[in-house]
Design an enzyme around this catalytic site. Structure first.
Site, short mmCIF file in Angstrom:
data_model
loop_
_atom_site.label_atom_id
_atom_site.label_comp_id
_atom_site.label_asym_id
_atom_site.label_seq_id
_atom_site.Cartn_x
_atom_site.Cartn_y
_atom_site.Cartn_z
N LEU B 81 0.85 -1.19 0.00
CA LEU B 81 0.00 0.00 0.00
C LEU B 81 0.89 1.25 0.00
O LEU B 81 1.75 1.38 0.88
CB LEU B 81 -0.87 0.04 1.25
CG LEU B 81 -1.75 -1.17 1.54
CD1 LEU B 81 -2.55 -0.93 2.81
CD2 LEU B 81 -2.65 -1.42 0.36
N GLU B 102 7.32 4.42 2.63
CA GLU B 102 7.78 4.31 1.24
C GLU B 102 8.92 5.29 1.02
O GLU B 102 9.12 6.21 1.81
CB GLU B 102 6.64 4.66 0.27
CG GLU B 102 5.35 3.92 0.50
CD GLU B 102 5.52 2.41 0.46
OE1 GLU B 102 4.62 1.72 0.95
OE2 GLU B 102 6.56 1.92 -0.01
N HIS B 119 -2.97 10.62 -8.41
CA HIS B 119 -3.95 9.53 -8.28
C HIS B 119 -4.80 9.72 -7.02
O HIS B 119 -6.03 9.71 -7.07
CB HIS B 119 -3.21 8.19 -8.21
CG HIS B 119 -4.09 7.01 -7.96
ND1 HIS B 119 -4.48 6.13 -8.94
CD2 HIS B 119 -4.67 6.54 -6.81
CE1 HIS B 119 -5.27 5.18 -8.42
NE2 HIS B 119 -5.39 5.41 -7.12
N HIS B 129 -11.52 3.77 -8.64
CA HIS B 129 -10.49 3.16 -9.51
C HIS B 129 -11.04 2.85 -10.90
O HIS B 129 -12.19 2.49 -11.08
CB HIS B 129 -9.93 1.91 -8.84
CG HIS B 129 -8.94 2.23 -7.78
ND1 HIS B 129 -8.81 1.49 -6.61
CD2 HIS B 129 -8.06 3.25 -7.68
CE1 HIS B 129 -7.86 2.02 -5.86
NE2 HIS B 129 -7.40 3.10 -6.49
N ALA B 233 13.73 -5.44 -29.83
CA ALA B 233 14.16 -6.28 -28.69
C ALA B 233 14.46 -7.68 -29.22
O ALA B 233 13.85 -8.12 -30.21
CB ALA B 233 13.06 -6.34 -27.64
#
Lengths: 83, 367
Positions: B81, B102, B119, B129, B233
């Site tokens: 979270l 964080e 956000h 969301h 790639a």
């Protein structure tokens, strides 16, 4: 899918706990034990499907690799559905 | 997009906010700027205005806290979270909390505070969301640059508050590519440990024989260090490496990890400095050669010696009859080379030395 005969490995148990915690927080899975020891209950399967639908994953109701991988991604703490 | 139940929103468009405390990870001014820019992203497309308060109660109270931080909605330590916010309303309504456990940054090195704040403040304004992986309001974190709102987000917030009366136009972040769009083209394609990975815009699809449904993911979610735009790639299975080309640089990935010493310049492979981009690349396991396609020509790189083969570049059209176009992407499977150009896929047989089948590009995505 976990075979009913063999006991769950500790890794499977961890995955199940992680999934229960995730679905409780983001999909309103009711608190409390989910089904028989280590076996995903119908309520849990239904919530797994709800999460797979939200993230456009293959809707199986099982804790497959993609579903578990997504549950481990860093994310916002707001539930994906409802209040 | 989604709103909260009952389409909760602020009753008037002049909203107040206050930054109650600051993270030690960033300078105070960086936090102020990240929050202001995040609010501007929403006010750019609505009539909303945001007034900063320095004391007392504001509509949106912004704070940093860890584990249980006073709302019985605890954070969980590093990762997992990152933050949460409450829908518009009295008291805790609109409040926005960031997990202090964080590592908050203003770049892509850890969790970008501006992106997460944009956000979360979407929630504080009434957005729930979105299921669109290209939308800002998608629940999973992904780093990106530029204006953060996608069309999906703009439609959602304008459904609550209407458009910006000054109609200041912003260029929305591009939505996620849809795999069955008949005009779909690829940026790049490679094998990766038995799977096929196809790059398009900021996303990639993962194809696995046992996984009927290709899984779409943001590039930055898996490989934060490679750019959002991949030109080419290829996989060198002997070295268990995937080489990613973007512009004049290339990155080497070992699974999810970037190999030390990368990115490097593509000219290290022996390409002349006039080459500024590789259009497609593919490793031919049977020969140990890697083919690099640039415009109408291609080069052959010998992986064992690490040198470019002599006599190149050669014309694609001359050496691959039936391939008259430039190449967007290429993969090699069991003696067949698959070339992708625009919305067309060419199956080239190495043994009969000609194109034997032409399909739509997205046939490989089960469309």
């Amino acid at each position: 899918a976990h075979s009913s005969a063999a006991p769950l490995s500790s890794e499977d148990k961890d995955d199940l706990l992680l999934a229960e915690k995730y679905l409780r927080r983001f999909y309103g899975l009711p608190a409390g034990l989910q089904g028989r020891q280590g076996q995903p209950s119908d309520a849990l399967k239904a919530k797994i499907k709800e999460m797979q639908r939200f993230f456009n994953l293959k809707v199986t109701g099982n804790l497959d690799e993609n579903t578990l991988e997504l549950m481990k991604e860093p994310r916002c703490g707001v539930p994906d559905i409802g209040e | 997009y989604n709103h909260f139940p009952r389409h909760l929103k602020w009753p008037n468009t002049d909203v107040t906010f206050r930054i109650v405390n600051y993270t030690p990870d960033l300078k105070k001014s960086d936090v102020d700027r990240a929050i202001r820019n995040a609010l501007n992203a929403w006010s750019d497309v609505t009539p909303l205005t945001f007034k900063k308060l320095y004391k007392g109660n504001a509509d949106i109270m912004i704070s940093f806290g860890s584990k249980e931080h006073g709302d019985y909605n605890p954070f969980d330590g590093p990762n997992g979270l990152l933050a949460h916010a409450y829908p518009p309303g009295e008291g805790i309504g609109g409040d926005t909390h960031f997990d202090e456990d964080e590592d908050w940054t203003k770049d892509s090195s850890a969790y970008n505070l501006f992106i997460v704040a944009a956000h979360e403040l979407g929630h504080a304004l009434g957005m729930s969301h979105s299921t669109d992986p290209g939308a800002l309001m998608y629940p999973v974190y992904s780093y990106s640059t530029g204006y953060p709102l996608a069309e999906d987000d703009i439609e959602g917030i304008q459904a609550l508050y209407g458009p910006n009366p000054n109609s200041r136009k912003v260029k929305p972040r591009p939505d996620a590519p849809t795999k069955c769009d008949p005009m779909l083209s690829f940026d790049a394609a490679t094998e990766l440990r038995g799977e096929t990975v196809i790059f398009k815009d900021r996303f990639y699809w993962r194809l696995h024989p046992q996984m009927p449904e290709p899984e779409q993911t943001l590039i930055k979610s898996t490989w934060p260090s490679i750019p959002n735009k991949v030109d080419a790639a290829y996989e060198n299975p002997e070295k268990d490496l995937v080489i990613i080309f973007s512009g004049i640089r290339m990155w080497a990935l070992n699974g999810y990890n970037l190999v030390d010493g990368y990115p490097k310049y593509i000219h290290k492979l022996g390409l002349p400095k006039t080459i500024r981009k590789v259009d497609a690349a593919v490793h031919i396991g049977d020969t140990g050669k890697t083919l690099l396609f640039t415009d109408e020509e291609y080069w052959s790189y010998d992986e064992a010696s690490g040198t470019m083969d002599t006599g190149y570049p050669r014309s694609i059209e001359d050496d691959f009859p039936g391939m008259s176009d430039e190449v967007d992407a290429a993969v090699y499977h069991y003696g067949y080379l698959y070339f992708f150009h625009d919305h067309v896929q060419y199956e080239y047989s190495y043994t009969s030395k000609k194109v034997i089948r032409i399909m739509r590009t997205n046939a490989i995505l089960n469309c």
